[in-house]
Design a protein around this motif. Sequence first.
Motif, short mmCIF file in Angstrom:
data_model
loop_
_atom_site.label_atom_id
_atom_site.label_comp_id
_atom_site.label_asym_id
_atom_site.label_seq_id
_atom_site.Cartn_x
_atom_site.Cartn_y
_atom_site.Cartn_z
N TYR A 125 -8.96 -9.81 -1.23
CA TYR A 125 -8.13 -8.81 -2.16
C TYR A 125 -7.31 -8.37 -1.97
CZ TYR A 125 -12.85 -8.25 -4.34
OH TYR A 125 -14.20 -8.25 -4.55
N HIS A 126 -5.75 -8.57 -3.40
CA HIS A 126 -5.05 -6.91 -2.97
C HIS A 126 -5.11 -5.48 -2.94
CE1 HIS A 126 -1.30 -5.14 -4.17
NE2 HIS A 126 -2.33 -4.46 -4.59
N GLY A 127 -4.66 -5.32 -1.53
CA GLY A 127 -5.57 -3.67 -0.72
C GLY A 127 -4.92 -2.99 -2.15
N GLN A 128 -5.20 -2.14 -2.27
CA GLN A 128 -5.06 -0.52 -3.03
C GLN A 128 -5.09 0.23 -3.34
OE1 GLN A 128 -5.19 -1.70 -5.99
NE2 GLN A 128 -7.01 -3.44 -7.08
N GLU A 129 -4.33 1.53 -3.63
CA GLU A 129 -3.53 2.72 -3.07
C GLU A 129 -4.04 3.46 -3.66
OE1 GLU A 129 0.45 5.01 -3.72
OE2 GLU A 129 0.89 2.98 -2.84
N VAL A 130 -5.03 4.27 -2.66
CA VAL A 130 -5.60 6.00 -2.80
C VAL A 130 -5.01 6.51 -1.96
CG1 VAL A 130 -7.93 4.43 -3.80
CG2 VAL A 130 -8.00 5.02 -1.49
N THR A 131 -5.70 7.41 -1.77
CA THR A 131 -5.00 8.44 -0.87
C THR A 131 -3.96 8.58 0.49
OG1 THR A 131 -6.33 10.11 -2.27
CG2 THR A 131 -5.35 11.02 -0.38
N SER A 132 -5.01 7.80 1.91
CA SER A 132 -5.16 7.46 2.29
C SER A 132 -4.17 6.27 3.07
CB SER A 132 -6.03 8.02 3.48
OG SER A 132 -6.88 7.55 3.24
N THR A 133 -4.46 5.44 1.85
CA THR A 133 -4.34 3.58 2.01
C THR A 133 -2.68 3.51 1.84
OG1 THR A 133 -4.94 2.57 0.19
CG2 THR A 133 -6.70 3.69 1.64
N ARG A 134 -1.91 4.35 1.71
CA ARG A 134 -0.74 3.65 0.78
C ARG A 134 0.17 2.47 2.37
NH1 ARG A 134 1.18 8.24 -0.58
NH2 ARG A 134 -0.07 8.30 -2.13
N ARG A 135 -0.10 3.43 3.36
CA ARG A 135 0.28 2.40 4.58
C ARG A 135 -0.65 0.90 5.16
NH1 ARG A 135 -3.65 5.27 7.47
NH2 ARG A 135 -4.50 4.67 8.95
N PHE A 136 -1.40 0.78 4.11
CA PHE A 136 -1.81 -0.47 4.23
C PHE A 136 -1.49 -1.49 3.49
CE2 PHE A 136 -5.49 1.54 6.28
CZ PHE A 136 -4.90 1.28 7.26
N VAL A 137 -1.43 -1.14 2.17
CA VAL A 137 -1.00 -1.60 0.44
C VAL A 137 0.68 -2.87 0.89
CG1 VAL A 137 0.03 -1.43 -1.66
CG2 VAL A 137 -1.80 -0.33 -0.38
N MET A 138 0.04 -3.70 0.14
CA MET A 138 1.45 -4.58 0.39
C MET A 138 1.81 -5.01 -0.77
SD MET A 138 -0.05 -7.10 3.67
CE MET A 138 0.70 -8.76 3.12
N THR A 139 3.22 -5.49 -1.20
CA THR A 139 3.35 -5.67 -2.61
C THR A 139 3.03 -7.58 -2.91
OG1 THR A 139 5.61 -7.49 -2.04
CG2 THR A 139 5.37 -5.30 -2.00
N LEU A 140 2.92 -7.96 -4.22
CA LEU A 140 2.07 -8.57 -4.69
C LEU A 140 3.23 -10.35 -4.09
CD1 LEU A 140 0.73 -8.15 -8.26
CD2 LEU A 140 -0.80 -8.86 -6.29
N GLU A 141 4.47 -10.37 -4.27
CA GLU A 141 5.17 -10.69 -3.62
C GLU A 141 4.54 -11.43 -2.36
OE1 GLU A 141 6.52 -9.01 -7.20
OE2 GLU A 141 5.97 -7.95 -5.94
N GLU A 142 4.73 -10.59 -1.82
CA GLU A 142 4.28 -10.53 0.04
C GLU A 142 2.60 -11.29 0.08
OE1 GLU A 142 6.28 -7.19 2.10
OE2 GLU A 142 4.15 -6.52 1.38
N GLU A 143 1.79 -10.70 -0.49
CA GLU A 143 0.59 -11.38 -0.51
C GLU A 143 0.91 -13.32 -1.21
OE1 GLU A 143 -2.16 -7.12 -1.74
OE2 GLU A 143 -1.93 -9.49 -3.14
N ILE A 144 1.11 -12.76 -1.93
CA ILE A 144 0.82 -14.20 -2.45
C ILE A 144 2.20 -15.31 -2.00
CG2 ILE A 144 2.73 -15.86 -4.79
CD1 ILE A 144 2.03 -13.71 -5.70
N ALA A 145 3.13 -14.96 -1.65
CA ALA A 145 4.06 -15.77 -0.16
C ALA A 145 2.84 -16.95 0.60
CB ALA A 145 4.93 -14.80 0.69
N ILE A 146 2.39 -15.68 1.56
CA ILE A 146 1.62 -16.31 2.14
C ILE A 146 -0.15 -17.35 1.41
CG2 ILE A 146 -0.71 -14.99 3.96
CD1 ILE A 146 1.38 -12.15 4.06
N VAL A 147 -0.45 -17.26 0.59
CA VAL A 147 -1.60 -17.62 0.24
C VAL A 147 -1.11 -18.75 -0.01
CG1 VAL A 147 -3.38 -17.39 -1.42
CG2 VAL A 147 -2.77 -15.40 -0.93
N THR A 148 0.47 -18.76 -0.73
CA THR A 148 0.53 -19.92 -1.15
C THR A 148 0.64 -20.46 -0.11
OG1 THR A 148 2.21 -19.45 -2.34
CG2 THR A 148 2.70 -21.21 -2.11
#
Length: 331
Positions: free
Chosen positions: A251-274
């Motif tokens: 999953y792409h990490g979602q941003e809720v109140t306390s999760t901001r520090r965990f959220v990556m950009t889609l571009e970062e995730e796509i590079a890893i998945v590729t």
Amino acid sequence: MDDTIALFRPESDTRFSEKLTPYLAALSQRSAAIREMYRFNPEHETLPANLEVDLLNEKSSSPIFGTVRKYEGQLLVLLSYTCAANCRYCERQDRVGVGLDVEGRLRTEQIDQIVEYIRQDPTIYEVIASGGDPLTNPKGLQYLFARLSEIEHVKVVRIHTRYPLQNPERVRLELMEELARCKPTVYLSLHIDHPDELQPEVIALIQAFRRMGFVMLCQSVFLKGVNDDKETLKRLFLQLFELGVRPYYLYHGQEVTSTRRFVMTLEEEIAIVTALRNELSGLAFPQHVIDIPGASGKVVVPSDHWQSDTALVTDFNGKTVRTRDWSAVPA
């Protein structure tokens, strides 16, 4: 499983509380990834949970209390609003750890109402036990599955849990064996994000679950500072593949109140998945998906093998959303 021993650190009535099992507390002393996933971080977690948020349209898609119905033929049953431990990146922290957590577990009469709803709708062929964590309500899970075994049009049941990773010593194998026999096909989906979670006692449980006949799946989420590199995820997915656990969703990490520090950009995730797709067997490779905030559907994210524009995404109902801020595009 209802006698879980946990450690609490309440911050306020609406703060997403720190909660670990003794097992995780010990493991967090040896693993930076476990510490980051479970320990309260005052540097980042400064806001109370927003109890009114409906990030993934789950509250607005609840035909009866304790359920979510967003997809054709499926019904999600939230058997418990409690987990053995609170993941700091939880997307349901408006209900788990705060809010509905005070109500704990669905009662027998509430499960009866859900079962009757399922019985009256022959289009429901799949029921998913989730939460919170359904294994923190073992009697309710046992009762739900016993009732579902009587309904012919329910062909497949699933259990989605993180409990075996959080409290492996407390998993009741005799109950799991009973649950595995509920229907001819019973899926057990584990949420695993890092190789450090696959300790010997967890591996032994996975092997036992396979012998019971569960079809084993795994769901993971991208987490900055935990698994935001190819090699970590490659180790995780190859080990799961070897154990007979099919990596299902990443999953792409979602941003809720306390999760901001965990959220990556889609571009970062796509590079890893590729890069992962270039090196992993198809059976060891999960679908990279995003559960679109404010919309409906787990949509597969395109890899860099294609030339594509990820600025806009359209949900299962034709609603188009900007990925920059998840705002809707006017029709």
